[in-house]
Write a protein that holds these residues in place. Structure first.
Motif, PDB file in Angstrom:
ATOM      1  N   LYS A  58      55.930 -57.998 -45.384  1.00  0.00           N
ATOM      2  CA  LYS A  58      54.893 -57.669 -44.483  1.00  0.00           C
ATOM      3  C   LYS A  58      54.179 -56.198 -44.072  1.00  0.00           C
ATOM      4  O   LYS A  58      53.102 -57.042 -43.788  1.00  0.00           O
ATOM      5  CB  LYS A  58      56.476 -56.749 -43.477  1.00  0.00           C
ATOM      6  N   GLY A  59      54.102 -55.605 -45.812  1.00  0.00           N
ATOM      7  CA  GLY A  59      52.710 -54.846 -46.044  1.00  0.00           C
ATOM      8  C   GLY A  59      51.864 -55.986 -46.478  1.00  0.00           C
ATOM      9  O   GLY A  59      50.342 -55.202 -46.082  1.00  0.00           O
ATOM     10  N   MET A  60      52.319 -57.043 -46.960  1.00  0.00           N
ATOM     11  CA  MET A  60      50.895 -57.401 -47.553  1.00  0.00           C
ATOM     12  C   MET A  60      50.902 -58.191 -46.758  1.00  0.00           C
ATOM     13  O   MET A  60      49.161 -58.550 -47.054  1.00  0.00           O
ATOM     14  CB  MET A  60      51.738 -58.760 -49.159  1.00  0.00           C
ATOM     15  N   THR A  61      51.059 -58.817 -45.754  1.00  0.00           N
ATOM     16  CA  THR A  61      50.456 -59.919 -44.890  1.00  0.00           C
ATOM     17  C   THR A  61      50.078 -59.238 -43.405  1.00  0.00           C
ATOM     18  O   THR A  61      48.722 -59.864 -43.943  1.00  0.00           O
ATOM     19  CB  THR A  61      51.845 -60.350 -43.806  1.00  0.00           C
ATOM     20  N   LEU A  62      50.529 -57.979 -43.572  1.00  0.00           N
ATOM     21  CA  LEU A  62      49.005 -56.775 -42.709  1.00  0.00           C
ATOM     22  C   LEU A  62      48.095 -56.975 -44.026  1.00  0.00           C
ATOM     23  O   LEU A  62      46.623 -57.270 -42.811  1.00  0.00           O
ATOM     24  CB  LEU A  62      49.991 -55.139 -42.580  1.00  0.00           C
ATOM     25  N   ILE A  63      47.985 -56.538 -44.708  1.00  0.00           N
ATOM     26  CA  ILE A  63      46.916 -55.799 -45.936  1.00  0.00           C
ATOM     27  C   ILE A  63      46.394 -57.121 -45.442  1.00  0.00           C
ATOM     28  O   ILE A  63      44.804 -57.297 -45.470  1.00  0.00           O
ATOM     29  CB  ILE A  63      47.259 -55.767 -46.919  1.00  0.00           C
ATOM     30  N   GLY A  64      46.645 -58.808 -45.895  1.00  0.00           N
ATOM     31  CA  GLY A  64      46.580 -59.918 -45.992  1.00  0.00           C
ATOM     32  C   GLY A  64      45.163 -59.838 -44.720  1.00  0.00           C
ATOM     33  O   GLY A  64      44.003 -60.690 -44.366  1.00  0.00           O
ATOM     34  N   LEU A  65      46.222 -60.120 -43.918  1.00  0.00           N
ATOM     35  CA  LEU A  65      45.441 -60.564 -42.735  1.00  0.00           C
ATOM     36  C   LEU A  65      44.109 -59.550 -41.679  1.00  0.00           C
ATOM     37  O   LEU A  65      43.233 -60.096 -41.343  1.00  0.00           O
ATOM     38  CB  LEU A  65      46.647 -59.881 -40.848  1.00  0.00           C
ATOM     39  N   VAL A  66      44.287 -58.385 -42.550  1.00  0.00           N
ATOM     40  CA  VAL A  66      42.916 -57.034 -41.827  1.00  0.00           C
ATOM     41  C   VAL A  66      42.321 -57.696 -43.021  1.00  0.00           C
ATOM     42  O   VAL A  66      40.783 -57.520 -42.757  1.00  0.00           O
ATOM     43  CB  VAL A  66      43.733 -55.789 -41.998  1.00  0.00           C
ATOM     44  N   GLY A  67      42.596 -57.648 -44.231  1.00  0.00           N
ATOM     45  CA  GLY A  67      41.592 -58.638 -44.973  1.00  0.00           C
ATOM     46  C   GLY A  67      40.347 -59.950 -44.718  1.00  0.00           C
ATOM     47  O   GLY A  67      39.047 -60.084 -44.859  1.00  0.00           O
ATOM     48  N   ALA A  68      40.924 -60.611 -44.250  1.00  0.00           N
ATOM     49  CA  ALA A  68      40.869 -61.718 -43.395  1.00  0.00           C
ATOM     50  C   ALA A  68      39.863 -61.622 -42.804  1.00  0.00           C
ATOM     51  O   ALA A  68      38.331 -62.081 -42.173  1.00  0.00           O
ATOM     52  CB  ALA A  68      41.732 -63.330 -43.012  1.00  0.00           C
ATOM     53  N   ALA A  69      40.023 -60.741 -41.382  1.00  0.00           N
ATOM     54  CA  ALA A  69      39.460 -60.104 -40.101  1.00  0.00           C
ATOM     55  C   ALA A  69      37.742 -59.244 -40.963  1.00  0.00           C
ATOM     56  O   ALA A  69      36.911 -59.416 -40.028  1.00  0.00           O
ATOM     57  CB  ALA A  69      40.373 -59.436 -38.921  1.00  0.00           C
ATOM     58  N   LEU A  70      38.201 -58.484 -41.912  1.00  0.00           N
ATOM     59  CA  LEU A  70      37.171 -58.106 -42.290  1.00  0.00           C
ATOM     60  C   LEU A  70      36.094 -58.985 -43.133  1.00  0.00           C
ATOM     61  O   LEU A  70      34.960 -59.459 -42.401  1.00  0.00           O
ATOM     62  CB  LEU A  70      37.163 -56.916 -43.415  1.00  0.00           C
ATOM     63  N   LEU A  71      36.967 -60.388 -43.679  1.00  0.00           N
ATOM     64  CA  LEU A  71      35.939 -61.315 -44.401  1.00  0.00           C
ATOM     65  C   LEU A  71      35.280 -61.971 -43.214  1.00  0.00           C
ATOM     66  O   LEU A  71      33.810 -62.234 -43.099  1.00  0.00           O
ATOM     67  CB  LEU A  71      36.862 -61.691 -45.035  1.00  0.00           C
ATOM     68  N   ILE A  72      35.507 -62.136 -42.406  1.00  0.00           N
ATOM     69  CA  ILE A  72      35.078 -63.122 -41.486  1.00  0.00           C
ATOM     70  C   ILE A  72      33.794 -61.932 -40.873  1.00  0.00           C
ATOM     71  O   ILE A  72      32.844 -62.357 -40.058  1.00  0.00           O
ATOM     72  CB  ILE A  72      35.750 -63.700 -40.524  1.00  0.00           C
ATOM     73  N   LEU A  73      34.024 -60.682 -40.278  1.00  0.00           N
ATOM     74  CA  LEU A  73      33.447 -60.377 -39.737  1.00  0.00           C
ATOM     75  C   LEU A  73      31.806 -59.857 -40.473  1.00  0.00           C
ATOM     76  O   LEU A  73      30.611 -60.002 -40.176  1.00  0.00           O
ATOM     77  CB  LEU A  73      33.549 -58.632 -39.411  1.00  0.00           C
ATOM     78  N   LEU A  74      31.994 -60.123 -42.132  1.00  0.00           N
ATOM     79  CA  LEU A  74      31.173 -59.662 -42.873  1.00  0.00           C
ATOM     80  C   LEU A  74      30.098 -61.396 -42.808  1.00  0.00           C
ATOM     81  O   LEU A  74      29.047 -60.780 -43.253  1.00  0.00           O
ATOM     82  CB  LEU A  74      31.579 -59.046 -43.908  1.00  0.00           C
ATOM     83  N   MET A  75      31.186 -62.523 -42.575  1.00  0.00           N
ATOM     84  CA  MET A  75      30.230 -63.559 -42.589  1.00  0.00           C
ATOM     85  C   MET A  75      28.915 -63.702 -41.627  1.00  0.00           C
ATOM     86  O   MET A  75      28.641 -64.708 -42.321  1.00  0.00           O
ATOM     87  CB  MET A  75      31.197 -64.644 -43.241  1.00  0.00           C
ATOM     88  N   ARG A  76      29.446 -62.978 -40.084  1.00  0.00           N
ATOM     89  CA  ARG A  76      29.011 -63.234 -39.378  1.00  0.00           C
ATOM     90  C   ARG A  76      27.715 -62.724 -39.050  1.00  0.00           C
ATOM     91  O   ARG A  76      26.788 -62.975 -38.126  1.00  0.00           O
ATOM     92  CB  ARG A  76      30.216 -63.147 -38.301  1.00  0.00           C
ATOM     93  N   LEU A  77      28.665 -61.161 -40.111  1.00  0.00           N
ATOM     94  CA  LEU A  77      26.162 -60.286 -40.139  1.00  0.00           C
ATOM     95  C   LEU A  77      25.632 -60.485 -41.142  1.00  0.00           C
ATOM     96  O   LEU A  77      25.771 -61.461 -42.138  1.00  0.00           O
ATOM     97  CB  LEU A  77      26.974 -58.745 -40.450  1.00  0.00           C
TER      98      LEU A  77
END
Length: 50
Positions: A31-50
């Motif tokens: 559960k912890g790893m999935t949460l970290i993965g989702l947050v990481g993916a969201a941050l990556l998407i945000l960075l790509m849009r900048l």
């Protein structure tokens, strides 16, 4: 013979208890790893849009 069977059953119960505890911690870990993965993916998407 019956005493031997009782010992085997007790051993299986103990193994099962250990497995249940291991499974519980494993689920928490995933559960912890999935949460970290989702947050990481969201941050990556945000960075790509900048």
């Amino acid at each position: 013979m019956n005493e031997k069977n009782c010992k085997i059953i007790d051993k299986l119960k103990e193994d099962n208890r250990h497995y249940a505890e291991f499974n519980k911690t494993n689920q928490q870990y995933w559960k912890g790893m999935t949460l970290i993965g989702l947050v990481g993916a969201a941050l990556l998407i945000l960075l790509m849009r900048l």
